[in-house]
Every structure is written in structure tokens, then in C-alpha cells.
Design an enzyme around this catalytic site. Sequence first.
Site, PDB file in Angstrom:
ATOM      1  N   MET A  40     -46.442  44.458  -6.632  1.00 54.91           N
ATOM      2  CA  MET A  40     -46.022  45.062  -5.355  1.00 54.91           C
ATOM      3  C   MET A  40     -47.104  46.004  -4.848  1.00 54.91           C
ATOM      4  SD  MET A  40     -42.070  45.952  -6.195  1.00 54.91           S
ATOM      5  CE  MET A  40     -40.991  44.787  -7.047  1.00 54.91           C
ATOM      6  N   MET A 140     -36.035  34.353  -2.807  1.00 53.65           N
ATOM      7  CA  MET A 140     -35.583  35.723  -3.060  1.00 53.65           C
ATOM      8  C   MET A 140     -34.126  35.825  -2.631  1.00 53.65           C
ATOM      9  SD  MET A 140     -38.213  37.843  -4.178  1.00 53.65           S
ATOM     10  CE  MET A 140     -36.857  38.912  -4.445  1.00 53.65           C
TER      11      MET A 140
HETATM   12  C1  DX5 Z   1     -37.484  42.068  -6.943  1.00 53.51           C
HETATM   13  C2  DX5 Z   1     -38.277  41.276  -7.946  1.00 53.51           C
HETATM   14  C3  DX5 Z   1     -37.481  40.691  -9.047  1.00 53.51           C
HETATM   15  C4  DX5 Z   1     -36.710  41.701  -9.884  1.00 53.51           C
HETATM   16  C5  DX5 Z   1     -35.344  41.122 -10.092  1.00 53.51           C
HETATM   17  O1  DX5 Z   1     -38.249  42.384  -5.828  1.00 53.51           O
HETATM   18  O2  DX5 Z   1     -38.996  40.226  -7.322  1.00 53.51           O
HETATM   19  O3  DX5 Z   1     -38.259  39.852  -9.906  1.00 53.51           O
HETATM   20  O4  DX5 Z   1     -37.280  41.965 -11.138  1.00 53.51           O
HETATM   21  O5  DX5 Z   1     -34.553  42.096 -10.685  1.00 53.51           O
HETATM   22  P1  DX5 Z   1     -33.006  41.909 -10.927  1.00 53.51           P
HETATM   23  O6  DX5 Z   1     -32.841  40.739 -11.865  1.00 53.51           O
HETATM   24  O7  DX5 Z   1     -32.607  43.218 -11.522  1.00 53.51           O
HETATM   25  O8  DX5 Z   1     -32.363  41.647  -9.592  1.00 53.51           O
HETATM   26 ZN    ZN Z   2     -39.994  38.671  -8.690  1.00 50.05          ZN
END
Ligand code: DX5
Ligand code: ZN
Length: 224
Positions: A40, A140
Site C-alpha cells: 500500500m 476486492m
Molecule cells: C485489504 C487487503 C487484504 C486484507 C484482507 O485491503 O487487500 O488482503 O489483508 O483482510 P481481511 O481478511 O481481514 O479482510
Molecule cells: Zn490483498
Amino acid sequence: MKDFSILVAASLLSADFARMAEGVAVAEGSGADWLHLDVMDGAFVPNLTFGPKMVSDLRKVTRLPLDVHLMVEHPERIVDAFLSAGADHVTFHIEAAIHAHRIVSGIKAHKRDAGLSIVPSTPVNTLEAMLDGLDLVLVMTVNPGFGGQALIPECLRKVERLAHLRTSHGYEYRIAVDGGVNRSTVASVRDAGADVLISGSAFFGADDPASEVVFFREGRPAGV
Ligand code: DX5
Ligand code: ZN
């Protein structure tokens, strides 16, 4: 026909960043298939994590595939650094890339797997010109940036559409779901057609992460 058996990816975003190697060991011991690494940049998403050095350092301590999820603007500027660091799969966001085709070609030229991702507000149509030849499509199911959020059920309609397109065109991409995968939601995620289940908080928050892996993979607790 490619094998699309269910894989589980442990997302290190929910591991203790001061003890990353321990998180990797937990993932390995649990039987998870991949390590998912969320990159990120504080611009594409409102959070910051880590860069290629984390990938090269973790590369030395595990043989699990390193599944890098770039949540960054201008992925073309950083993708080569992650390939050099030893990423096995590099997924970036279609929303962040004008020349996505060029980036995918670069990843494939290094014989690594190339993935494209869409945030909850982006329709599957945006990806359609790119689906042939992709190794992974990551849907996502939360707004990216943080672990521990609730899955947005409407996003699963996009998983259904991607599964349908894969069958009807003979495409070979895996379909990953990222965000809010846990024991309550995993059946709907699998039923929609996902075959890579990415889990951060449910996996690392579990008393026994190995039982989460079995539950995710089998759709029920071990031995039942
Ligand atoms: C969120 C990430 C995910 C995150 C998911 O922006 O891309 O990979 O680790 O976390 P959970 O499983 O806690 O939703
Ligand atoms: Zn991710």
C-alpha cells in the site's frame, strides 16, 4: 482444463509486522497455499505497508509462493522491483494503470503470474479486454486499505460473472476474493466461483489457523 481446486492465501497484513517471519511460519504450519502480501502506498489506498525489501527478505525464509497485491498508483514504476525481489505473482489494480497490457506483458516476460484486481466500485467490463492470458483476477470484496472489514456481498456477483466468462471463453485465470473472508462468508464466496480465498484477520486471529484453512478449503470443519 486447468485445475481450479481451492487455494488459501494467508494475508500477512494481519500478521505482527514486528514478527513477520513468525507469521510466515504460522502460515506454513497451517497448510496455507500462498502468502499474500499487500503493498500500500498511502495514495491509491489510505494506508502504508511495505516495499520490495519485505518480499526479498521473506523470499529467503519460505518456499511458499509470494502473492504480491499492489495497491499503488503507477504500478509500472515499481513492478520490476517486486519481480527482482522474488514475487511469484504480481497483481495490480486496473484503476491505477492506463497501460495495463504493457505491465502484464512485463510480468509474463519474467515467467511470473500476472493478476489484475478491481475495487468494489469497478465493474468486470473494465477488465474484459485483458482477461485472455491473465493468471489471476482478484476481486476486492472490501474497499482496500485495511484488514478486518465486512465483505460486501454485491461484489460476489462479479465473481459469478468472472466464473461464467472463464467457462464460456476457456480462459485460465484463477479467481481470488480478498476482504472479509471468514467462516460466515466463505460458503457464499466459494459458491460464487472463487478458487483463491485470501484471508487476513480470520486466519491470523484464529486459535488454530490450520483449522481455518481446512474450513475454507472444504467448506466445513476438519473431520466433519
Ligand atoms: C485489504 C487487503 C487484504 C486484507 C484482507 O485491503 O487487500 O488482503 O489483508 O483482510 P481481511 O481478511 O481481514 O479482510
Ligand atoms: Zn490483498
